[in-house]
Scaffold this active site. Structure first.
Site, PDB file in Angstrom:
ATOM      1  CD  GLU A  90      -3.213  -1.530   5.656  1.00  0.00           C
ATOM      2  OE1 GLU A  90      -3.483  -2.531   6.323  1.00  0.00           O
ATOM      3  OE2 GLU A  90      -2.598  -0.540   6.134  1.00  0.00           O
ATOM      4  CD  GLU A  91      -1.395   2.019   7.693  1.00  0.00           C
ATOM      5  OE1 GLU A  91      -2.122   1.581   8.604  1.00  0.00           O
ATOM      6  OE2 GLU A  91      -0.234   1.617   7.503  1.00  0.00           O
ATOM      7  CG  HIS A 106      -0.456  -0.061   2.539  1.00  0.00           C
ATOM      8  ND1 HIS A 106      -0.136   1.066   3.267  1.00  0.00           N
ATOM      9  CD2 HIS A 106      -0.147  -1.111   3.338  1.00  0.00           C
ATOM     10  CE1 HIS A 106       0.315   0.705   4.464  1.00  0.00           C
ATOM     11  NE2 HIS A 106       0.329  -0.611   4.533  1.00  0.00           N
ATOM     12  CG  ASP A 161      -2.741   4.104   2.783  1.00  0.00           C
ATOM     13  OD1 ASP A 161      -2.346   3.035   2.270  1.00  0.00           O
ATOM     14  OD2 ASP A 161      -3.517   4.122   3.764  1.00  0.00           O
ATOM     15  CG  ASP A 183       2.830  -0.054   7.681  1.00  0.00           C
ATOM     16  OD1 ASP A 183       2.392  -0.525   6.638  1.00  0.00           O
ATOM     17  OD2 ASP A 183       2.115   0.215   8.660  1.00  0.00           O
ATOM     18  CG  HIS A 198       0.665   1.794  12.673  1.00  0.00           C
ATOM     19  ND1 HIS A 198      -0.635   1.377  12.749  1.00  0.00           N
ATOM     20  CD2 HIS A 198       1.101   1.397  11.459  1.00  0.00           C
ATOM     21  CE1 HIS A 198      -0.980   0.745  11.641  1.00  0.00           C
ATOM     22  NE2 HIS A 198       0.064   0.743  10.847  1.00  0.00           N
ATOM     23  CD  GLU A 244     -13.754   2.569   7.682  1.00  0.00           C
ATOM     24  OE1 GLU A 244     -14.609   1.929   7.072  1.00  0.00           O
ATOM     25  OE2 GLU A 244     -13.236   2.178   8.758  1.00  0.00           O
TER      26      GLU A 244
HETATM   27 ZN   LIG Z   1       0.909  -1.624   6.323  1.00  0.00          ZN
END
Ligand SMILES: [Zn+2]
Length: 444
Positions: free
Chosen positions: A150-151, A86, A88, A119, A415, A153
């Site tokens: 992905e992170e 992903h 984003d 990530d 994150h 909705e």
């Molecule tokens: Zn990820």
């Protein structure tokens, strides 16, 4: 072809691409500007086209940022591998306490720091690198899907449901998890599921003066606190009757290592008992992720009539989310103190996921990881859930799922603040993915 040598030669340009992508704050969350996410989509599109996915396109979606889709056919009849990552990223607010600018790829301690470095811009760059190894002509058919939400909705599940034919394949390679520690390869083979509910506890018809009534008249917050405290024993093990547990015989994660990667405060003990890996991947966990009651600022000397909490319970592989919710709900209804009224509203039931590990894709991947890392791979779980996997499985019911990635739980801090990737790990994963394609194509 000497794949490890070729990847080594490609690394400087791949690292430069990663640095460029990290500099684009592609946060797809509501309230964040769209321009950087759109710029990220276009930059990524150009990179994947240049890597050999000449027909790559931004796919039309009813709402949100577009996924990027492409396909490069291999020799006729060759297996089909679908690569996922992903583009984003999570936000990186100042309050997280970054020690370098999250949007400037920063080299220190032998790692590359920046939001998305691991990530999942690192995963995206791993796919670019894999295609470059084969000069854009892989030995088997390769499909690519890169999503932009992905992170938050995600709009990809709906896209998969609307276009299942695009996702037909023999093997999904989800490059979005990672190893426990660098240089030690693992497959992520199980993902816990996630159920949630809101529990409301009521004791009074209206607020009461705490001096006049306090004592005999119970307040709802205290009742809620007592109810929540029944969800664990003194050690911190979940005590919900009927909540499923599993067995874990894959890789372990040491207590000290876990403590360091979780950044617990000094003196705070780990909750629960038994090996950390079993607690993470074969035991349920319950947390209150939100509470509604009178705020401190708005408080006065009154007994609170009603309080509520949102509970999230991670459930083990093989369990049925509605049955796990039944167990949680029954526990909440039967443990309220003082006859307090309890209402439970169910809000989420996401099933766990377990990968089949006995197919040809896994065999090929096992050999690829062993050759790339010089070490036999282990198996790890992941405490989170990836709802997309179920939709992909519906689109390609026979396909195998391979979950791995360029991050390491021990140090990547995805994150969180100071997210980072070890470029040597990125390099090894590109070698592994390239060997995987070669192994799959040759039927080895
Ligand atoms: Zn990820």
């Amino acid at each position: 072809m000497d794949i490890p040598n070729k990847v080594a030669a490609l690394m400087p340009s791949l690292v430069a691409d990663l640095e460029r992508l990290v500099a684009i704050p592609s946060v797809a969350f509501p309230g964040y500007p769209a321009e950087p996410v759109e710029r990220m989509a276009h930059e990524t599109l150009e990179l994947v086209r240049a890597a050999g996915f000449t027909n790559a396109e931004l796919m039309p979606v009813p709402s949100g940022y577009p996924p990027i889709y492409a396909e490069v056919p291999g020799p006729p009849g060759s297996p089909v591998v679908m690569l996922y990552a992903h583009y984003d990223v999570q936000p990186a607010p100042e309050s997280q306490g970054w020690t370098s600018d999250p949007w400037t790829a920063t080299h220190k301690n032998g790692r590359i720091y920046g939001r998305g470095a691991a990530d999942d811009k690192g995963g995206l760059v791993a796919h670019l690198g894999t295609m470059r190894v084969f000069d854009g002509q892989p030995p088997c058919t390769v499909r690519l899907i890169l999503e932009g939400m992905e992170e938050t909705e995600s709009n990809l599940p709906a896209f998969v449901e609307a276009h299942p034919e695009l996702f037909a394949c023999d093997l999904f390679v989800i490059c979005d998890t990672g190893n426990l520690r660098v240089a030690e390869p693992v497959f992520t083979t199980v993902l816990r599921g996630d159920v949630a509910c809101v529990v409301t506890v009521g004791t009074l018809q209206h607020p009461l003066h705490s001096g006049v009534f306090g004592g005999p008249a119970p307040d709802a917050m205290m009742a809620l606190a007592r109810l929540l405290s029944t969800l664990h024993d003194d050690e911190g093990n979940v005590t919900v009757d009927g909540a499923s547990t599993g067995v874990w015989d894959g890789a372990d994660f040491g207590e000290d290592e876990f403590r360091a990667s979780a950044d617990l405060l000094d003196g705070v003990r780990l909750a629960g008992s038994g090996p950390v890996s079993r607690r993470l991947w074969a035991r349920p966990s319950v947390n209150a992720i939100g509470v509604d009651m009178t705020s401190v600022a708005g408080s006065s000397n009154v007994l609170i009539p009603q309080a509520r909490a949102k509970l999230s319970m991670r459930i083990v592989p093989g369990s049925d989310p509605s049955k796990e919710l039944d167990a949680l709900e029954a526990h909440l209804r039967s443990h309220a103190p003082w006859g307090a009224h309890v209402e439970v509203e169910r809000t989420k039931a996401a099933p766990p996921f377990a990968c089949r590990t006995d197919g040809p894709g896994y065999a090929a991947a096992r050999r690829a990881l062993e050759e790339a890392f010089g070490k036999a791979p282990g198996e790890a779980g992941n405490g989170g859930s990836i709802p997309l996997l179920r939709y992909l499985q519906n689109a390609a019911p026979e396909a195998e799922f391979l979950l791995w990635g360029v991050s390491d739980i021990a140090a990547s801090r995805i994150h969180g603040s100071d997210e980072s990737v070890d470029p040597a790990e990125l390099q090894r994963m590109i070698v592994a993915q390239s060997l995987l394609l070669r192994n799959i194509a040759s039927g080895e």
